[in-house]
Design an enzyme around this catalytic site. Structure first.
Site, PDB file in Angstrom:
ATOM      1  N   ARG A 117     -58.638  19.724  -4.389  1.00  0.00           N
ATOM      2  CA  ARG A 117     -58.228  20.240  -2.794  1.00  0.00           C
ATOM      3  C   ARG A 117     -57.849  21.718  -3.196  1.00  0.00           C
ATOM      4  O   ARG A 117     -57.155  22.076  -3.190  1.00  0.00           O
ATOM      5  CB  ARG A 117     -55.942  19.766  -3.324  1.00  0.00           C
TER       6      ARG A 117
ATOM      7  N   GLU B 213     -49.571  21.508  -0.101  1.00  0.00           N
ATOM      8  CA  GLU B 213     -50.964  21.810   0.753  1.00  0.00           C
ATOM      9  C   GLU B 213     -51.326  22.399   1.689  1.00  0.00           C
ATOM     10  O   GLU B 213     -51.851  22.532   1.953  1.00  0.00           O
ATOM     11  CB  GLU B 213     -51.452  19.780   0.145  1.00  0.00           C
TER      12      GLU B 213
ATOM     13  N   SER C 279     -50.519  14.770   4.010  1.00  0.00           N
ATOM     14  CA  SER C 279     -49.352  15.052   2.697  1.00  0.00           C
ATOM     15  C   SER C 279     -48.992  16.764   2.884  1.00  0.00           C
ATOM     16  O   SER C 279     -50.242  16.907   2.928  1.00  0.00           O
ATOM     17  CB  SER C 279     -50.579  14.669   1.963  1.00  0.00           C
TER      18      SER C 279
HETATM   19  P1  FAD Z   1     -57.054  23.568   9.687  1.00  0.00           P
HETATM   20  O1  FAD Z   1     -56.001  22.817  10.318  1.00  0.00           O
HETATM   21  O2  FAD Z   1     -57.795  24.098  11.511  1.00  0.00           O
HETATM   22  O3  FAD Z   1     -57.555  24.950   8.995  1.00  0.00           O
HETATM   23  C1  FAD Z   1     -56.605  24.814   7.436  1.00  0.00           C
HETATM   24  C2  FAD Z   1     -57.334  26.014   6.356  1.00  0.00           C
HETATM   25  O4  FAD Z   1     -58.421  26.196   6.999  1.00  0.00           O
HETATM   26  C3  FAD Z   1     -56.602  27.452   7.956  1.00  0.00           C
HETATM   27  O5  FAD Z   1     -56.711  27.543   6.614  1.00  0.00           O
HETATM   28  C4  FAD Z   1     -58.166  27.574   8.217  1.00  0.00           C
HETATM   29  O6  FAD Z   1     -57.662  28.716   8.371  1.00  0.00           O
HETATM   30  C5  FAD Z   1     -59.329  27.669   7.403  1.00  0.00           C
HETATM   31  N1  FAD Z   1     -60.043  26.788   8.509  1.00  0.00           N
HETATM   32  C6  FAD Z   1     -60.690  26.578   8.886  1.00  0.00           C
HETATM   33  N2  FAD Z   1     -62.086  26.396   9.395  1.00  0.00           N
HETATM   34  C7  FAD Z   1     -62.511  26.915   8.666  1.00  0.00           C
HETATM   35  C8  FAD Z   1     -63.834  27.767   8.957  1.00  0.00           C
HETATM   36  N3  FAD Z   1     -64.465  27.805   9.784  1.00  0.00           N
HETATM   37  N4  FAD Z   1     -64.143  29.076   7.745  1.00  0.00           N
HETATM   38  C9  FAD Z   1     -63.601  29.188   7.420  1.00  0.00           C
HETATM   39  N5  FAD Z   1     -61.275  29.243   7.274  1.00  0.00           N
HETATM   40  C10 FAD Z   1     -60.773  27.660   8.223  1.00  0.00           C
HETATM   41  N6  FAD Z   1     -56.968  16.269   3.861  1.00  0.00           N
HETATM   42  C11 FAD Z   1     -57.308  15.315   2.394  1.00  0.00           C
HETATM   43  O7  FAD Z   1     -58.062  15.658   1.628  1.00  0.00           O
HETATM   44  N7  FAD Z   1     -57.333  13.538   2.678  1.00  0.00           N
HETATM   45  C12 FAD Z   1     -56.437  12.866   2.971  1.00  0.00           C
HETATM   46  O8  FAD Z   1     -56.414  11.714   3.134  1.00  0.00           O
HETATM   47  C13 FAD Z   1     -56.175  13.821   4.436  1.00  0.00           C
HETATM   48  N8  FAD Z   1     -55.369  12.322   5.124  1.00  0.00           N
HETATM   49  C14 FAD Z   1     -54.889  13.377   6.148  1.00  0.00           C
HETATM   50  C15 FAD Z   1     -54.531  12.869   7.379  1.00  0.00           C
HETATM   51  C16 FAD Z   1     -53.387  12.892   8.418  1.00  0.00           C
HETATM   52  C17 FAD Z   1     -53.256  12.124   9.596  1.00  0.00           C
HETATM   53  C18 FAD Z   1     -53.697  14.450   8.827  1.00  0.00           C
HETATM   54  C19 FAD Z   1     -52.962  14.629   9.869  1.00  0.00           C
HETATM   55  C20 FAD Z   1     -54.403  14.922   7.547  1.00  0.00           C
HETATM   56  C21 FAD Z   1     -54.969  14.573   6.886  1.00  0.00           C
HETATM   57  N9  FAD Z   1     -55.716  15.228   5.547  1.00  0.00           N
HETATM   58  C22 FAD Z   1     -56.297  14.959   4.249  1.00  0.00           C
HETATM   59  C23 FAD Z   1     -55.286  16.680   6.122  1.00  0.00           C
HETATM   60  C24 FAD Z   1     -56.571  17.457   6.922  1.00  0.00           C
HETATM   61  O9  FAD Z   1     -57.193  16.240   7.492  1.00  0.00           O
HETATM   62  C25 FAD Z   1     -57.919  18.328   6.332  1.00  0.00           C
HETATM   63  O10 FAD Z   1     -57.439  19.415   5.522  1.00  0.00           O
HETATM   64  C26 FAD Z   1     -58.982  19.006   6.694  1.00  0.00           C
HETATM   65  O11 FAD Z   1     -60.227  18.804   6.681  1.00  0.00           O
HETATM   66  C27 FAD Z   1     -58.213  19.831   7.977  1.00  0.00           C
HETATM   67  O12 FAD Z   1     -59.302  20.124   8.980  1.00  0.00           O
HETATM   68  P2  FAD Z   1     -58.767  20.994  10.317  1.00  0.00           P
HETATM   69  O13 FAD Z   1     -60.134  20.963  11.290  1.00  0.00           O
HETATM   70  O14 FAD Z   1     -57.463  20.217  10.994  1.00  0.00           O
HETATM   71  O15 FAD Z   1     -58.256  22.476   9.468  1.00  0.00           O
HETATM   72  N1  EPU Z   2     -45.221   6.181  -3.404  1.00  0.00           N
HETATM   73  C1  EPU Z   2     -43.846   5.742  -3.960  1.00  0.00           C
HETATM   74  N2  EPU Z   2     -43.074   5.726  -2.375  1.00  0.00           N
HETATM   75  C2  EPU Z   2     -44.038   5.208  -1.402  1.00  0.00           C
HETATM   76  C3  EPU Z   2     -45.738   5.581  -1.223  1.00  0.00           C
HETATM   77  C4  EPU Z   2     -46.074   6.060  -2.109  1.00  0.00           C
HETATM   78  O1  EPU Z   2     -43.215   6.107  -4.726  1.00  0.00           O
HETATM   79  O2  EPU Z   2     -42.889   5.136  -0.416  1.00  0.00           O
HETATM   80  C5  EPU Z   2     -46.022   6.542  -4.802  1.00  0.00           C
HETATM   81  C6  EPU Z   2     -46.367   5.026  -5.504  1.00  0.00           C
HETATM   82  O3  EPU Z   2     -46.600   4.347  -6.547  1.00  0.00           O
HETATM   83  C7  EPU Z   2     -47.939   4.799  -4.416  1.00  0.00           C
HETATM   84  C8  EPU Z   2     -48.167   6.218  -4.633  1.00  0.00           C
HETATM   85  O4  EPU Z   2     -46.568   7.129  -4.318  1.00  0.00           O
HETATM   86  O5  EPU Z   2     -49.056   4.127  -5.213  1.00  0.00           O
HETATM   87  C9  EPU Z   2     -49.795   7.178  -4.246  1.00  0.00           C
HETATM   88  O6  EPU Z   2     -49.790   6.538  -2.711  1.00  0.00           O
HETATM   89  P1  EPU Z   2     -50.396   6.719  -2.230  1.00  0.00           P
HETATM   90  O7  EPU Z   2     -51.453   5.888  -1.947  1.00  0.00           O
HETATM   91  O8  EPU Z   2     -49.808   6.739  -0.444  1.00  0.00           O
HETATM   92  O9  EPU Z   2     -51.500   8.183  -1.498  1.00  0.00           O
HETATM   93  P2  EPU Z   2     -51.273   9.833  -1.844  1.00  0.00           P
HETATM   94  O10 EPU Z   2     -50.706  10.106  -3.216  1.00  0.00           O
HETATM   95  O11 EPU Z   2     -49.520   9.667  -1.776  1.00  0.00           O
HETATM   96  C10 EPU Z   2     -53.696  10.887  -1.689  1.00  0.00           C
HETATM   97  C11 EPU Z   2     -53.644  12.110  -0.941  1.00  0.00           C
HETATM   98  C12 EPU Z   2     -53.549  11.763   0.564  1.00  0.00           C
HETATM   99  C13 EPU Z   2     -54.795  10.670   0.395  1.00  0.00           C
HETATM  100  C14 EPU Z   2     -54.835   9.015  -0.479  1.00  0.00           C
HETATM  101  C15 EPU Z   2     -55.964   7.916  -1.008  1.00  0.00           C
HETATM  102  C16 EPU Z   2     -53.154  14.100  -1.552  1.00  0.00           C
HETATM  103  C17 EPU Z   2     -52.198  14.939  -1.889  1.00  0.00           C
HETATM  104  N3  EPU Z   2     -53.089  13.387  -0.953  1.00  0.00           N
HETATM  105  O12 EPU Z   2     -51.683  10.322  -1.197  1.00  0.00           O
HETATM  106  O13 EPU Z   2     -54.225  12.504   1.020  1.00  0.00           O
HETATM  107  O14 EPU Z   2     -55.718   9.987   1.571  1.00  0.00           O
HETATM  108  O15 EPU Z   2     -54.019   9.804  -1.314  1.00  0.00           O
HETATM  109  O16 EPU Z   2     -56.316   8.769  -1.625  1.00  0.00           O
HETATM  110  O17 EPU Z   2     -53.827  14.470  -2.766  1.00  0.00           O
HETATM  111  C18 EPU Z   2     -53.383  14.257   2.838  1.00  0.00           C
HETATM  112  O18 EPU Z   2     -53.831  15.114   2.062  1.00  0.00           O
HETATM  113  O19 EPU Z   2     -53.313  15.032   3.214  1.00  0.00           O
HETATM  114  C19 EPU Z   2     -53.532  13.300   2.289  1.00  0.00           C
HETATM  115  C20 EPU Z   2     -53.577  12.203   3.371  1.00  0.00           C
END
Ligand code: FAD
Ligand code: EPU
Length: 332
Positions: free
Chosen positions: A156, A320, A224
Site C-alpha cells: 500500500r 489507507e 479498508s
Molecule cells: P481516488 O480516491 O480518486 O484517488 C486516490 C488518491 O490518488 C488521491 O489522493 C488522489 O488525489 C490520487 N490520484 C488519483 N488519480 C491520480 C492521478 N492520475 N495522478 C496522481 N494522483 C492521483 N484497494 C486495494 O488496494 N485493494 C483492494 O482490494 C481494494 N478494495 C476496495 C474495495 C472497495 C469496496 C473500495 C470502495 C475500495 C477498495 N480499495 C482497494 C481502494 C481503492 O479501490 C483503490 O485505492 C483505488 O486505486 C482508488 O482509485 P480511485 O481512482 O478511486 O482513487
Molecule cells: N477478521 C476478523 N473479523 C472479521 C473479519 C476479518 O477478525 O470480522 C480477520 C480474520 O482473521 C481474517 C483477517 O481479518 O482472516 C483478514 O480479513 P480479510 O481476508 O477480509 O482481509 P483484510 O486483511 O481485512 C486485505 C486488504 C483488502 C483486500 C483483502 C484481500 C488491506 C488493508 N486490506 O483485507 O484490500 O481486498 O485483504 O486480499 O490490506 C482495501 O485495501 O481497500 C481492501 C479491501
C-alpha cells in the site's frame, strides 16, 4: 458549487467550489496555469478519498482514456491512460489472453490511482506488472517517465505517497505481462481451487469480494479504512499473552502483519454507529455511510478505533483512505 456525493464512493453529501474534467493531456498546462496556486484535488473514481465537508478548491476529475496494446513473443505490453477503469482493464486483459490481473478483479478506481497505493488483493500487487509510469510534473509543467525500480513500491505504498506526493498527475501506466504468467492461488480460498484457469480465479475473487465487502453502490464505503499493521515480534508476543490465537503473517525475520480487522473486532466495534457512520458488521476494517452519515461522525469513529487499538495493543493504525477537508487532506 458542484455536488460530490456521486464522485466519491463514501457518498457524503458534500460539494466542491469548482470542478474541471481532464480529457486530454494537452489540457494539463492550461488547467494548472488557471489554478494559479489555489487548492485542488486530483480525483479518479473517489474510491479511496472521502470528502468530509465542502471543499473550497477545484476538483480535477480524471477522464483520460485510451488503451494501446503491443506484444512480443514473450510479453504483452499495455499502455493505459490513467482515467480508465481498473476493473474494466482486468476484464480487457482476460479477453485478450493476458493473465495475472484476475486476482485484482473488482477493485474500484482508476488505473492512474492504482500505483499510488500499489493496489493489492489475494496475493497479487499491481506493481508486479508495471514497467514505467508517465506523469505530468505540476510544478515544472513537464511530462516525465519513471521506471518501476524508482517507484519504491511496497505494501500500500509508493513514491507517489512520499517524494512525489501532490507533485504529479499520473497520465498513463505501462504494463508488461509475461505470456507464461503463472496463476497465483496461494491465498485462501483460491488455494482450494484445483488447477484453476485465470477466468476461474477471476470469478472466485469476485464471488469472495461480493460476500465479504459491502457494495459502495448500495452502502457508501471506501474499502479498508486502515492498513494492516506490520509489528515487531515483541508486540506480537505481548498480544499472544492475552489472545493466543491472534492471526498473523510473517513479513520478515522479526516482523509480522496482523489483520487490522481482527484488532478492531476484538474491541467490539462491529456494528457501532457514530453520527450515521458505521463499523461494518461483516468486515470491521470497512467503515460505511449508513446513508445519513457525516464527516464529523466518520472522524469520531475512526479516531476512537485508532485510540482504542493503540491503548489495547500498542499498535498505531495508519489510515489507507485519504480524508479531504475544506482546504485539503486531513490527518487522523
Ligand atoms: P481516488 O480516491 O480518486 O484517488 C486516490 C488518491 O490518488 C488521491 O489522493 C488522489 O488525489 C490520487 N490520484 C488519483 N488519480 C491520480 C492521478 N492520475 N495522478 C496522481 N494522483 C492521483 N484497494 C486495494 O488496494 N485493494 C483492494 O482490494 C481494494 N478494495 C476496495 C474495495 C472497495 C469496496 C473500495 C470502495 C475500495 C477498495 N480499495 C482497494 C481502494 C481503492 O479501490 C483503490 O485505492 C483505488 O486505486 C482508488 O482509485 P480511485 O481512482 O478511486 O482513487
Ligand atoms: N477478521 C476478523 N473479523 C472479521 C473479519 C476479518 O477478525 O470480522 C480477520 C480474520 O482473521 C481474517 C483477517 O481479518 O482472516 C483478514 O480479513 P480479510 O481476508 O477480509 O482481509 P483484510 O486483511 O481485512 C486485505 C486488504 C483488502 C483486500 C483483502 C484481500 C488491506 C488493508 N486490506 O483485507 O484490500 O481486498 O485483504 O486480499 O490490506 C482495501 O485495501 O481497500 C481492501 C479491501
Amino acid at each position: 458549487m458542484v455536488p460530490l456525493k456521486k464522485l466519491h464512493t463514501f457518498g457524503f453529501d458534500t460539494q466542491a467550489k469548482n470542478l474541471v474534467e481532464l480529457k486530454s493531456k494537452d489540457d494539463l498546462v492550461s488547467i494548472f496555469h488557471q489554478l494559479k496556486g489555489s487548492d485542488y484535488y486530483l480525483l479518479g473514481e473517489g474510491s479511496n478519498s472521502i470528502f468530509l465537508e465542502d471543499f473550497s478548491g477545484t476538483v480535477i476529475l480524471n477522464k483520460l482514456k485510451g488503451i494501446e496494446l503491443k506484444e512480443s513473443a514473450t510479453h504483452f505490453y499495455l499502455s493505459v491512460a490513467s482515467g480508465e477503469s481498473w476493473h474494466e482493464l482486468v476484464k480487457h486483459t482476460l479477453s485478450i489472453g493476458a493473465f495475472g490481473f484476475e486476482n485484482l478483479a473488482l477493485i474500484p478506481g482508476t488505473v492512474g490511482a492504482a500505483p499510488i497505493q500499489n493496489i493489492g488483493a489475494y496475493g497479487v500487487e499491481v506493481e508486479q506488472f508495471i514497467s514505467t509510469i508517465e506523469y505530468y510534473d505540476i510544478e515544472h509543467s513537464t511530462f516525465c517517465t519513471i521506471e518501476h525500480k524508482d517507484c519504491n513500491f511496497a505494501y500500500r505504498d509508493s513514491i507517489f505517497k512520499h517524494a512525489l506526493f501532490n507533485k504529479v498527475l499520473i497520465t498513463s501506466v505501462n504494463f508488461s505481462i509475461a505470456k507464461d504468467q503463472a496463476v497465483e492461488q496461494s491465498y485462501a480460498p483460491l488455494n482450494q481451487l484445483i488447477d484453476p484457469t485465470p477466468l476461474e480465479i477471476f470469478n472466485k475473487v469476485i464471488e469472495v469480494r461480493r460476500e465479504k465487502l459491502p457494495d459502495p453502490k448500495i452502502l457508501g464505503n471506501a474499502g479498508s479504512f486502515f492498513k494492516n499493521p506490520v509489528v515487531s515480534d515483541k508486540i506480537l508476543k505481548s498480544i499472544e499473552n492475552q489472545y493466543s490465537t491472534v492471526p498473523h503473517f510473517r513479513i520478515s525475520a522479526n516482523s509480522v502483519k496482523i489483520p487490522a480487522a481482527w484488532l478492531i473486532d476484538q474491541l467490539g466495534f462491529k456494528g457501532k454507529v457514530y453520527s450515521g457512520v458505521k463499523c461494518h458488521e461483516r468486515q470491521p476494517l470497512v467503515l460505511v455511510n449508513n446513508g445519513n452519515g457525516n464527516g464529523e461522525g466518520l472522524l469520531m469513529l475512526a479516531r476512537q478505533i485508532k485510540q482504542d487499538v493503540q491503548n489495547a495493543f500498542s499498535i498505531e493504525l495508519e489510515n489507507e483512505v485519504r480524508l479531504v477537508g475544506n482546504s485539503g487532506l486531513i490527518v487522523l
